[in-house]
Design a protein around this motif. Structure first.
Motif, PDB file in Angstrom:
ATOM      1  N   GLU A   1      -8.293  -5.069  -4.890  1.00 53.66           N
ATOM      2  CA  GLU A   1      -8.918  -4.484  -3.712  1.00 53.66           C
ATOM      3  C   GLU A   1      -7.918  -3.621  -2.957  1.00 53.66           C
ATOM      4  O   GLU A   1      -6.706  -3.851  -3.010  1.00 53.66           O
ATOM      5  N   LEU A   2      -8.450  -2.644  -2.241  1.00 49.68           N
ATOM      6  CA  LEU A   2      -7.603  -1.787  -1.426  1.00 49.68           C
ATOM      7  C   LEU A   2      -7.133  -2.547  -0.204  1.00 49.68           C
ATOM      8  O   LEU A   2      -7.925  -3.172   0.503  1.00 49.68           O
ATOM      9  N   ALA A   3      -5.826  -2.486   0.073  1.00 48.58           N
ATOM     10  CA  ALA A   3      -5.284  -3.058   1.297  1.00 48.58           C
ATOM     11  C   ALA A   3      -5.066  -1.968   2.346  1.00 48.58           C
ATOM     12  O   ALA A   3      -5.444  -2.111   3.501  1.00 48.58           O
ATOM     13  N   ALA A   4      -4.440  -0.869   1.925  1.00 46.11           N
ATOM     14  CA  ALA A   4      -4.141   0.201   2.878  1.00 46.11           C
ATOM     15  C   ALA A   4      -3.958   1.507   2.123  1.00 46.11           C
ATOM     16  O   ALA A   4      -3.483   1.505   0.988  1.00 46.11           O
ATOM     17  N   LEU A   5      -4.316   2.601   2.784  1.00 42.41           N
ATOM     18  CA  LEU A   5      -4.256   3.924   2.169  1.00 42.41           C
ATOM     19  C   LEU A   5      -3.762   4.917   3.201  1.00 42.41           C
ATOM     20  O   LEU A   5      -4.146   4.839   4.372  1.00 42.41           O
ATOM     21  N   ILE A   6      -2.940   5.879   2.754  1.00 44.24           N
ATOM     22  CA  ILE A   6      -2.515   6.966   3.625  1.00 44.24           C
ATOM     23  C   ILE A   6      -2.663   8.263   2.848  1.00 44.24           C
ATOM     24  O   ILE A   6      -2.219   8.376   1.711  1.00 44.24           O
ATOM     25  N   ILE A   7      -3.327   9.239   3.458  1.00 46.36           N
ATOM     26  CA  ILE A   7      -3.551  10.501   2.775  1.00 46.36           C
ATOM     27  C   ILE A   7      -2.514  11.527   3.227  1.00 46.36           C
ATOM     28  O   ILE A   7      -1.740  11.264   4.161  1.00 46.36           O
TER      29      ILE A   7
ATOM     30  N   ALA B   1       9.559  13.403   2.435  1.00 47.74           N
ATOM     31  CA  ALA B   1      10.738  13.968   1.772  1.00 47.74           C
ATOM     32  C   ALA B   1      11.153  13.141   0.556  1.00 47.74           C
ATOM     33  O   ALA B   1      11.717  13.671  -0.398  1.00 47.74           O
ATOM     34  N   LYS B   2      10.856  11.849   0.621  1.00 50.37           N
ATOM     35  CA  LYS B   2      11.249  10.953  -0.468  1.00 50.37           C
ATOM     36  C   LYS B   2      10.073  10.556  -1.356  1.00 50.37           C
ATOM     37  O   LYS B   2      10.247   9.780  -2.296  1.00 50.37           O
ATOM     38  N   ASN B   3       8.875  11.085  -1.058  1.00 51.83           N
ATOM     39  CA  ASN B   3       7.662  10.674  -1.801  1.00 51.83           C
ATOM     40  C   ASN B   3       7.575   9.152  -1.882  1.00 51.83           C
ATOM     41  O   ASN B   3       7.297   8.582  -2.944  1.00 51.83           O
ATOM     42  N   THR B   4       7.806   8.523  -0.756  1.00 50.88           N
ATOM     43  CA  THR B   4       7.855   7.067  -0.705  1.00 50.88           C
ATOM     44  C   THR B   4       6.852   6.555   0.324  1.00 50.88           C
ATOM     45  O   THR B   4       6.719   7.132   1.408  1.00 50.88           O
ATOM     46  N   VAL B   5       6.171   5.496  -0.045  1.00 55.14           N
ATOM     47  CA  VAL B   5       5.230   4.852   0.856  1.00 55.14           C
ATOM     48  C   VAL B   5       5.700   3.431   1.115  1.00 55.14           C
ATOM     49  O   VAL B   5       6.290   2.793   0.235  1.00 55.14           O
ATOM     50  N   TYR B   6       5.447   2.973   2.332  1.00 54.94           N
ATOM     51  CA  TYR B   6       5.859   1.641   2.747  1.00 54.94           C
ATOM     52  C   TYR B   6       4.647   0.848   3.230  1.00 54.94           C
ATOM     53  O   TYR B   6       3.671   1.423   3.727  1.00 54.94           O
ATOM     54  N   LEU B   7       4.734  -0.465   3.097  1.00 52.01           N
ATOM     55  CA  LEU B   7       3.717  -1.341   3.677  1.00 52.01           C
ATOM     56  C   LEU B   7       4.449  -2.440   4.435  1.00 52.01           C
ATOM     57  O   LEU B   7       5.084  -3.307   3.824  1.00 52.01           O
TER      58      LEU B   7
ATOM     59  N   LEU C   1       6.973  -9.186   5.597  1.00 53.82           N
ATOM     60  CA  LEU C   1       7.571  -8.598   4.409  1.00 53.82           C
ATOM     61  C   LEU C   1       7.322  -7.096   4.441  1.00 53.82           C
ATOM     62  O   LEU C   1       6.362  -6.635   5.062  1.00 53.82           O
ATOM     63  N   ARG C   2       8.185  -6.363   3.732  1.00 53.20           N
ATOM     64  CA  ARG C   2       8.015  -4.927   3.630  1.00 53.20           C
ATOM     65  C   ARG C   2       8.072  -4.527   2.162  1.00 53.20           C
ATOM     66  O   ARG C   2       9.000  -4.908   1.444  1.00 53.20           O
ATOM     67  N   LEU C   3       7.066  -3.759   1.757  1.00 54.57           N
ATOM     68  CA  LEU C   3       7.017  -3.223   0.403  1.00 54.57           C
ATOM     69  C   LEU C   3       7.331  -1.731   0.435  1.00 54.57           C
ATOM     70  O   LEU C   3       6.975  -1.040   1.390  1.00 54.57           O
ATOM     71  N   SER C   4       7.987  -1.257  -0.622  1.00 54.88           N
ATOM     72  CA  SER C   4       8.279   0.160  -0.762  1.00 54.88           C
ATOM     73  C   SER C   4       7.831   0.630  -2.134  1.00 54.88           C
ATOM     74  O   SER C   4       7.824  -0.150  -3.096  1.00 54.88           O
ATOM     75  N   CYS C   5       7.483   1.897  -2.219  1.00 50.56           N
ATOM     76  CA  CYS C   5       7.067   2.480  -3.497  1.00 50.56           C
ATOM     77  C   CYS C   5       7.505   3.940  -3.508  1.00 50.56           C
ATOM     78  O   CYS C   5       7.069   4.728  -2.672  1.00 50.56           O
TER      79      CYS C   5
ATOM     80  N   THR D   1       0.869  -2.275   8.304  1.00 52.45           N
ATOM     81  CA  THR D   1       1.032  -0.868   8.651  1.00 52.45           C
ATOM     82  C   THR D   1       1.545  -0.108   7.441  1.00 52.45           C
ATOM     83  O   THR D   1       2.582  -0.470   6.882  1.00 52.45           O
ATOM     84  N   ILE D   2       0.817   0.939   7.064  1.00 53.14           N
ATOM     85  CA  ILE D   2       1.251   1.791   5.966  1.00 53.14           C
ATOM     86  C   ILE D   2       1.880   3.048   6.554  1.00 53.14           C
ATOM     87  O   ILE D   2       1.406   3.588   7.553  1.00 53.14           O
TER      88      ILE D   2
END
Length: 119
Positions: A46-52, A74-80, A18-22, A68-69
Motif C-alpha cells: 500500500e502507498l504510505a506517502a508520495l511526493i510529486i 539535487a541528490k534525487n533523494t527522497v526521505y520518509l 525512524l528515518r528512511l532514505s532512498c 513526513t515525506i
C-alpha cells in the motif's frame, strides 16, 4: 539503467522515530514522483506517502500527522521521517520512483527495508 538504493529502517519501540532514505541514480531525465509503499505480512502493498515533482504530497490516512515525506532534488533523494510509530506500522518499506530516463517513462522500486515497531 536506474537504481534506487534505500537506507534506514530497523527496530524501534512504539512511539519512537525512524528515518528512511532512498537515492535514485543512473539515467534520469525527469523525475516525476517518488514515494514510499509498505507491505505488512499477509497484506497487499500500500502507498504510505508520495511526493510529486512540484512538491505536492499525499499520505495514507493511517500515517497522516505522523509521517513526513521530503526530497532533495539535487541528490534525487527522497526521505520518509516516521514519528510516533505504532506496531501496525511494521512492514517492509519500498521506495518507488516514476521517471523518464530519456527514452521511456517507467516505474522503479528500491530493494525494500524492514521496519519493525515493538509494543
Amino acid at each position: 539503467q536506474v537504481q534506487l538504493v534505500q537506507s534506514g529502517g530497523g527496530l524501534v519501540q512504539a512511539g519512537g522515530s525512524l528515518r528512511l532514505s532512498c537515492a535514485a541514480s543512473g539515467s534520469i531525465f525527469r523525475l516525476n514522483a517518488m514515494g514510499w509503499y509498505r507491505q505488512a505480512p499477509g497484506k497487499q502493498r500500500e502507498l504510505a506517502a508520495l511526493i510529486i515533482s512540484g512538491g505536492s504530497t499525499n499520505y495514507a490516512d493511517s500515517v497522516k500527522g505522523r509521517f513526513t515525506i521530503s526530497k532533495d532534488n539535487a541528490k534525487n533523494t527522497v526521505y520518509l521521517q516516521m514519528n510516533s510509530l505504532k506496531p501496525e506500522d511494521t512492514a517492509v518499506y519500498y521506495c518507488n520512483a516514476r521517471l523518464h530516463d530519456g527514452r521511456l517513462e517507467g516505474t522503479y522500486w528500491g530493494q525494500g527495508t524492514q521496519v519493525t515497531v515493538s509494543s
